[in-house]
Design an enzyme around this catalytic site. Structure first.
Site, PDB file in Angstrom:
ATOM      1  N   ARG A 105       0.850  -1.173   0.000  1.00  0.00           N
ATOM      2  CA  ARG A 105       0.000   0.000   0.000  1.00  0.00           C
ATOM      3  C   ARG A 105       0.889   1.227   0.000  1.00  0.00           C
ATOM      4  O   ARG A 105       1.753   1.365   0.865  1.00  0.00           O
ATOM      5  CB  ARG A 105      -0.831  -0.070   1.284  1.00  0.00           C
ATOM      6  CG  ARG A 105      -2.037   0.772   1.327  1.00  0.00           C
ATOM      7  CD  ARG A 105      -2.844   0.430   2.566  1.00  0.00           C
ATOM      8  NE  ARG A 105      -2.224   0.927   3.794  1.00  0.00           N
ATOM      9  CZ  ARG A 105      -2.910   1.399   4.832  1.00  0.00           C
ATOM     10  NH1 ARG A 105      -4.222   1.417   4.797  1.00  0.00           N
ATOM     11  NH2 ARG A 105      -2.309   1.829   5.909  1.00  0.00           N
ATOM     12  N   THR A 109      -0.857   7.685  -0.859  1.00  0.00           N
ATOM     13  CA  THR A 109      -2.157   7.589  -1.548  1.00  0.00           C
ATOM     14  C   THR A 109      -3.025   6.473  -0.985  1.00  0.00           C
ATOM     15  O   THR A 109      -4.228   6.431  -1.246  1.00  0.00           O
ATOM     16  CB  THR A 109      -1.937   7.306  -3.046  1.00  0.00           C
ATOM     17  OG1 THR A 109      -1.350   5.998  -3.161  1.00  0.00           O
ATOM     18  CG2 THR A 109      -1.015   8.324  -3.689  1.00  0.00           C
ATOM     19  N   ASP A 200       1.351  -1.639  12.260  1.00  0.00           N
ATOM     20  CA  ASP A 200       1.689  -2.202  10.944  1.00  0.00           C
ATOM     21  C   ASP A 200       2.024  -3.688  11.113  1.00  0.00           C
ATOM     22  O   ASP A 200       3.055  -4.039  11.704  1.00  0.00           O
ATOM     23  CB  ASP A 200       2.882  -1.445  10.352  1.00  0.00           C
ATOM     24  CG  ASP A 200       3.163  -1.888   8.926  1.00  0.00           C
ATOM     25  OD1 ASP A 200       3.358  -3.099   8.696  1.00  0.00           O
ATOM     26  OD2 ASP A 200       3.182  -1.028   8.031  1.00  0.00           O
ATOM     27  N   ASP A 203       5.429  -4.984   9.742  1.00  0.00           N
ATOM     28  CA  ASP A 203       6.576  -4.532  10.551  1.00  0.00           C
ATOM     29  C   ASP A 203       6.666  -5.319  11.853  1.00  0.00           C
ATOM     30  O   ASP A 203       7.754  -5.655  12.316  1.00  0.00           O
ATOM     31  CB  ASP A 203       6.448  -3.042  10.872  1.00  0.00           C
ATOM     32  CG  ASP A 203       6.741  -2.173   9.657  1.00  0.00           C
ATOM     33  OD1 ASP A 203       7.206  -2.711   8.641  1.00  0.00           O
ATOM     34  OD2 ASP A 203       6.487  -0.952   9.734  1.00  0.00           O
TER      35      ASP A 203
HETATM   36  C1  PRP Z   1      -0.932  -4.118   4.841  1.00  0.00           C
HETATM   37  C2  PRP Z   1      -1.796  -5.323   5.090  1.00  0.00           C
HETATM   38  C3  PRP Z   1      -2.724  -5.320   3.918  1.00  0.00           C
HETATM   39  C4  PRP Z   1      -2.906  -3.845   3.644  1.00  0.00           C
HETATM   40  C5  PRP Z   1      -4.235  -3.403   4.186  1.00  0.00           C
HETATM   41  O1  PRP Z   1       0.065  -4.415   3.921  1.00  0.00           O
HETATM   42  O2  PRP Z   1      -1.062  -6.509   5.260  1.00  0.00           O
HETATM   43  O3  PRP Z   1      -2.218  -6.011   2.785  1.00  0.00           O
HETATM   44  O4  PRP Z   1      -1.852  -3.154   4.335  1.00  0.00           O
HETATM   45  O5  PRP Z   1      -4.484  -2.069   3.888  1.00  0.00           O
HETATM   46  P1  PRP Z   1      -5.670  -1.640   2.927  1.00  0.00           P
HETATM   47  O6  PRP Z   1      -6.880  -2.428   3.330  1.00  0.00           O
HETATM   48  O7  PRP Z   1      -5.832  -0.167   3.214  1.00  0.00           O
HETATM   49  O8  PRP Z   1      -5.280  -1.880   1.512  1.00  0.00           O
HETATM   50  P2  PRP Z   1       1.232  -3.371   3.546  1.00  0.00           P
HETATM   51  O9  PRP Z   1       0.832  -2.571   2.355  1.00  0.00           O
HETATM   52  O10 PRP Z   1       1.612  -2.608   4.766  1.00  0.00           O
HETATM   53  O11 PRP Z   1       2.390  -4.324   3.050  1.00  0.00           O
HETATM   54  P3  PRP Z   1       3.316  -5.321   3.892  1.00  0.00           P
HETATM   55  O12 PRP Z   1       2.452  -6.499   4.282  1.00  0.00           O
HETATM   56  O13 PRP Z   1       4.376  -5.686   2.929  1.00  0.00           O
HETATM   57  O14 PRP Z   1       3.839  -4.590   5.099  1.00  0.00           O
HETATM   58  N1  URA Z   2      -1.939  -2.148   7.332  1.00  0.00           N
HETATM   59  C1  URA Z   2      -1.494  -2.507   8.567  1.00  0.00           C
HETATM   60  O1  URA Z   2      -0.525  -3.281   8.686  1.00  0.00           O
HETATM   61  N2  URA Z   2      -2.105  -1.981   9.637  1.00  0.00           N
HETATM   62  C2  URA Z   2      -3.157  -1.144   9.556  1.00  0.00           C
HETATM   63  O2  URA Z   2      -3.686  -0.710  10.592  1.00  0.00           O
HETATM   64  C3  URA Z   2      -3.606  -0.774   8.262  1.00  0.00           C
HETATM   65  C4  URA Z   2      -2.978  -1.309   7.170  1.00  0.00           C
END
Ligand code: PRP
Ligand code: URA
Length: 209
Positions: A105, A109, A200, A203
């Site tokens: 994400r 944006t 997150d 993370d």
């Molecule tokens: C996080 C999570 C989802 C997304 C949710 O991933 O694991 O895939 O955000 O957010 P949304 O519903 O607003 O789209 P992230 O983009 O942080 O990637 P990562 O798992 O690599 O940290």
């Molecule tokens: N992605 C995450 O990992 N945590 C949130 O709260 C939203 C998006």
């Protein structure tokens, strides 16, 4: 279609994940346990057949036609954070196949960006998308569309924590996809993070920030 798992064993473990002082190691072990418990609920309607071609014999010399799953199950963790739930679900359903979708994400944006898709070819499996977080829902609807574009029709999604906005977006774009959540939280903050949420997820699983 939304099911929120109302199980005390799940609720207490979700709160361990919410605690900002929980270590990466404890976060991972509890996420895995919650994934197993939620999958127990999500898979309760899987159809079975009795395999008369491969009977088994019990220690008391009874012959039994063992239960087998009727359909293939394809687990699709959304990278990265979905990986944290994969082993817990595989422990419950070791016969499942695994595909991967890479999605991140954009921090400003909040739009999802797909960077990897690898799915095994199976004949009409039940596809299970796995991702701990359902926030705006953007990543979820993109992941579902990517899977539908490859011809798969039966899809469910297992998330850990969801926001009402994300649930609504998935229900609007993909009303056929049943969502299983361990917790439906209150709302999103101005950065698209779930409140109260758990921060997150990627993370906290992998120790990045
Ligand atoms: C996080 C999570 C989802 C997304 C949710 O991933 O694991 O895939 O955000 O957010 P949304 O519903 O607003 O789209 P992230 O983009 O942080 O990637 P990562 O798992 O690599 O940290
Ligand atoms: N992605 C995450 O990992 N945590 C949130 O709260 C939203 C998006």
């Amino acid at each position: 279609m939304l099911t929120v798992i109302n199980n005390p064993l799940v609720k207490t473990k979700v709160d361990i994940l919410r605690d900002k002082n929980t270590s990466n190691e404890l976060f991972r072990t509890n996420l895995k346990k919650i994934a197993s418990l939620v999958s127990y609920e999500a898979f309760k309607d899987l159809e079975l057949y009795q395999d008369s071609k491969n009977p088994i014999t019990t220690p008391t010399n009874c012959i039994v036609n063992p239960y087998k799953l009727k359909e293939d199950v394809l687990l699709v963790p959304v990278l990265r954070a979905g990986l944290g739930m994969l082993d817990g679900i595989l422990e419950m359903i070791p016969e499942a196949k695994v595909g991967h979708i890479g999605m991140y994400r954009d921090e400003k944006t909040l739009q999802p960006h797909e960077y990897y898709v690898k799915l095994p070819k199976l004949d009409n499996p039940l596809v299970v998308i796995i991702d701990p977080m359902l926030a705006t829902g953007g990543s979820a609807i993109s992941a579902i569309q990517a899977i539908k574009n490859r011809g798969y029709k039966k899809i469910i999604m297992i998330n850990l924590v969801g926001a009402p906005q994300g649930v609504e977006l998935v229900e609007k774009h993909h009303p056929d996809v049943h969502i299983y959540l361990a917790s439906l939280d209150e709302k999103l903050n101005e950065h698209g993070y779930i409140l109260p949420g758990l921060g997150d997820a990627g993370d906290r699983i992998f120790g990045t920030d």
